[in-house]
Structure formats: C-alpha cells, structure tokens
Write a protein that holds these residues in place. Structure first.
Motif, PDB file in Angstrom:
ATOM      1  N   ALA A 175       0.830  -1.205   0.000  1.00 22.27           N
ATOM      2  CA  ALA A 175       0.000   0.000   0.000  1.00 22.27           C
ATOM      3  C   ALA A 175       0.860   1.249   0.000  1.00 22.27           C
ATOM      4  O   ALA A 175       2.052   1.209   0.306  1.00 22.27           O
ATOM      5  N   SER A 176       0.201   2.374  -0.300  1.00 24.60           N
ATOM      6  CA  SER A 176       0.865   3.674  -0.235  1.00 24.60           C
ATOM      7  C   SER A 176      -0.100   4.675   0.417  1.00 24.60           C
ATOM      8  O   SER A 176      -0.561   4.419   1.524  1.00 24.60           O
ATOM      9  N   THR A 177      -0.464   5.751  -0.272  1.00 25.41           N
ATOM     10  CA  THR A 177      -1.316   6.789   0.310  1.00 25.41           C
ATOM     11  C   THR A 177      -2.622   6.200   0.836  1.00 25.41           C
ATOM     12  O   THR A 177      -3.358   5.543   0.104  1.00 25.41           O
ATOM     13  N   GLY A 178      -2.902   6.440   2.096  1.00 25.69           N
ATOM     14  CA  GLY A 178      -4.098   5.894   2.731  1.00 25.69           C
ATOM     15  C   GLY A 178      -3.922   4.482   3.242  1.00 25.69           C
ATOM     16  O   GLY A 178      -4.848   3.911   3.830  1.00 25.69           O
ATOM     17  N   ILE A 291      -3.243  -5.829  -2.933  1.00 22.88           N
ATOM     18  CA  ILE A 291      -2.751  -4.486  -3.247  1.00 22.88           C
ATOM     19  C   ILE A 291      -3.825  -3.476  -2.869  1.00 22.88           C
ATOM     20  O   ILE A 291      -5.000  -3.608  -3.251  1.00 22.88           O
ATOM     21  N   LEU A 292      -3.411  -2.481  -2.082  1.00 23.88           N
ATOM     22  CA  LEU A 292      -4.336  -1.520  -1.493  1.00 23.88           C
ATOM     23  C   LEU A 292      -4.091  -0.114  -2.028  1.00 23.88           C
ATOM     24  O   LEU A 292      -3.236   0.104  -2.869  1.00 23.88           O
ATOM     25  N   THR A 293      -4.860   0.803  -1.517  1.00 25.85           N
ATOM     26  CA  THR A 293      -4.841   2.199  -1.929  1.00 25.85           C
ATOM     27  C   THR A 293      -3.438   2.781  -2.065  1.00 25.85           C
ATOM     28  O   THR A 293      -2.549   2.466  -1.275  1.00 25.85           O
ATOM     29  N   GLY A 294      -3.248   3.640  -3.060  1.00 27.91           N
ATOM     30  CA  GLY A 294      -1.955   4.289  -3.239  1.00 27.91           C
ATOM     31  C   GLY A 294      -1.808   4.881  -4.624  1.00 27.91           C
ATOM     32  O   GLY A 294      -2.404   4.400  -5.584  1.00 27.91           O
TER      33      GLY A 294
END
Length: 356
Positions: A175-178, A291-294
């Motif tokens: 993940a990245s942003t959030g 895979i998450l937000t970003g």
C-alpha cells in the motif's frame, strides 16, 4: 493545466517560508496562502479555497489533530501532515489526514531538498485523494459483509489448518497513500489462525517502527518492524522498514526476511514490487497477495508475477480507495483475481486461506 492550490499551515515563520518557496518551485503547485494556526487556517480556507492543505501537529490555540478532526466534516479538503511529532502522526491519519511527511533538519540543504520532493509527491497524491471515506454510508452488501467479518474473531479456536500448514503459506499486503489506515482496518478484523502476514507500506524511516508498534498494541497479532533473519510465522505481522527494501527467501518450508538498501524501485524504498516478486518466487501458489490504496503503479507487476505463479490475488476497489492508483494499474494488467471494497477484504482473505 490548473495548478494544485495549497494552503500551508505552520506556526513557524521560517518553516512556512521554506515550505512556500520550495513548493512554489514545482510548476504543478501554487501556494495560495499561509496560516499560523488553525483559526487563521479556517479563515483562509474560506477565502482561498485550496485543493490541499499541509498542516503541522503542534500549533498554538488548537493542535493539528483536533483541527483535522473538526475540519473534515465541514470541508472536503485533503490534508498532508508535516510534523516532527512522529508519535502523533498516526492519530492524525486516524482523524482523516491522507498522508504525512517528517520535518527535516533545516540546517541540511540535502535533507530539505529530499523532504520537499517527498512532500510535492504527496501533495499531488492528496489532490486526487478522497477524504473521510470512513464516514461514507455502506451499501447493503457491504453492511452484510461487515456483519460476517464480526464473526471472524469468534473462530480463532477453530483451526482449519495445522500450524505446520499455516507456516508453509503467506499473506502479503502492499500500500501507499491511505494505506496505514487500510492495513489497520484489515489486520484488526483477522483471526490469529491464518498464515503470517508481511507488509510493504510506503513509509519513511522511523515511522515503520511506530506503525508496527501501533498495530501490535491495537490488534491481536504480534507485529514488528522486519529485520534480516526474521521468519514469517502464523499469528505474526512483519512491516518492511522505512527506507529499506524487504524480500522473502524460502528456507526449507519457511520464509525468511531479508532487508537491504539498494536504489529505489518505482520511486519507492520499500517497494511493493520487490516484496511481491520475491514472494512469487519463494511461495508460488501458497501465497495470497493484496494491493491496497496508493498513488502510482508500484506493486502491480509484482502482483501479476504472483498470480502467474498460482497465488490468489486481491485488489482494493475504487470506491473504498483513498487513491485508486496502484490497485487500478494492477487490475488493468490482469494482476487482480478478485476486487473488493476495503470492509470486505478481511472476510475475503479468510475465505481464500480456507481454500474457498
């Protein structure tokens, strides 16, 4: 192309000046105003209508966390926290900030330059971000999913796989942003009788340890910042250290962590691709990747490599992502087997571990 309008909020005149001058050097960013405290900021939000606000935590009259908590229900404004108060950063993210950057040593020109580059990237991500998604009304389907997730915590004693089998499997998240809040919302809902979890979150050095400590204190899992030589174990979570890559190596039927510093990959260190690609090689069909937000595309190719090796893969959907960048690219290249809203990912993970 319209420039991103930024309001800088900090009680230090020197630091406000550094921020304003540095950010204004980017042709995509315009600093429209500066504020010395939350009350000054409130007035300037109304007057200048910024797209993004940078905000310190320690300020006179009202701290930044309380300001963000009061601000967001009234103004749909992405906030990037800029602070030297590392321990309070995750409270700011919980309050609704989309990202954070650690204040640099202003006596070092090199540190300031790196800081500004990082902040510019996060402002651009913030301009595309959704804020206060935790206050959105859920659909009937999602509400049903959350009710089902509530039951996960009651099945911890019902082990459907032996510890030996769990040790042969692995779950990886990127993940990245959030991402810090998304990861927390997933981990806190999961039972302990699942394979070990390894996480690559784009995060600065030092903050990864604090993030691990927060998860360790607030969930049932044993969570730590990964170190070379750590083994992935059921009921444990390893967090990639900030400013280091993390990969996993198969040793017998187990997986061992290796942390190292090389060039950034896709502009990041730790890189999600580095972790995912190592898991594709080491675990193949015994892995599950999420895979998450970003913002950007880090992790998409690695998730595709995992899927091609037989792993199960999940991507966060657009509606629940703070920034639908990384999961969007992964979905478009065929890396995502199942797409799900954030409130349903824990349930889906549990289902895939059981082999459903």
């Amino acid at each position: 192309m319209r420039r991103i309008r930024v309001l800088v909020v900090d009680d230090s005149l020197l630091f406000r000046t550094i921020l304003a001058r540095g950010l204004s050097s980017d042709p995509e960013i315009e600093v429209v105003a500066q504020a010395i405290d939350p009350f000054d900021a409130r007035d300037k939000i109304l007057k200048y209508e910024p797209d993004v606000m940078t905000c310190d935590i320690e300020m006179p009259k009202m701290n930044g966390i309380e300001f963000i908590r009061r601000l967001l229900p009234q103004y749909n404004l992405p906030v990037v926290v800029v602070s030297s108060t590392s321990g309070a950063v995750f409270d700011a993210l919980s309050a609704g900030a989309v990202d954070f950057v650690a204040k640099p040593d202003i006596d070092s020109a090199q540190n300031v330059e790196r800081f500004l580059e990082d902040l510019m990237a996060k402002i651009k991500a913030g301009a595309a971000a959704k804020v206060s998604i935790q206050t959105e009304l859920l659909t009937k389907h999602e509400t049903h999913g959350i009710n089902a997730i509530d039951h996960l915590r009651t099945v911890v004693s019902s082990t459907f796989l032996s510890q030996e089998e769990l040790s042969k499997r692995i779950i990886v998240l990127g993940a990245s942003t959030g991402g810090t809040e998304a990861i927390y919302s997933i981990i806190r809902e999961m039972p302990l009788n699942i394979p070990g979890i390894v996480i690559a979150q784009h995060i600065p050095a030092g903050f990864s340890r604090l993030f691990a400590e927060r998860l360790d204190d607030s969930t049932d899992f044993k969570v730590k910042e990964a170190q070379t030589g750590d083994y992935v174990e059921p009921g444990t979570v390893l967090i990639a250290p900030g400013d280091q890559h993390l990969k996993l190596i198969k040793v017998g039927e187990r997986y061992k962590a290796e942390c190292f510093v090389t060039e950034k990959v896709n502009g990041h260190r730790p890189s999600v691709d580095v972790l995912f690609e190592s898991v594709a090689k080491a675990a193949g069909p015994r892995a599950i990747g999420v895979i998450l937000t970003g913002m950007g595309y880090d992790g998409a190719k690695g998730l595709l490599a995992m899927r091609r090796k037989g792993a199960r893969t999940i991507g966060q959907d657009e509606r629940s992502s703070v920034v639908y960048g990384m999961p969007k690219v992964a979905y478009e290249i065929g890396a995502v087997e199942k797409q799900a809203s954030l409130p349903l990912i824990a349930k889906l993970l549990y289902s895939l571990v059981k082999g459903d």
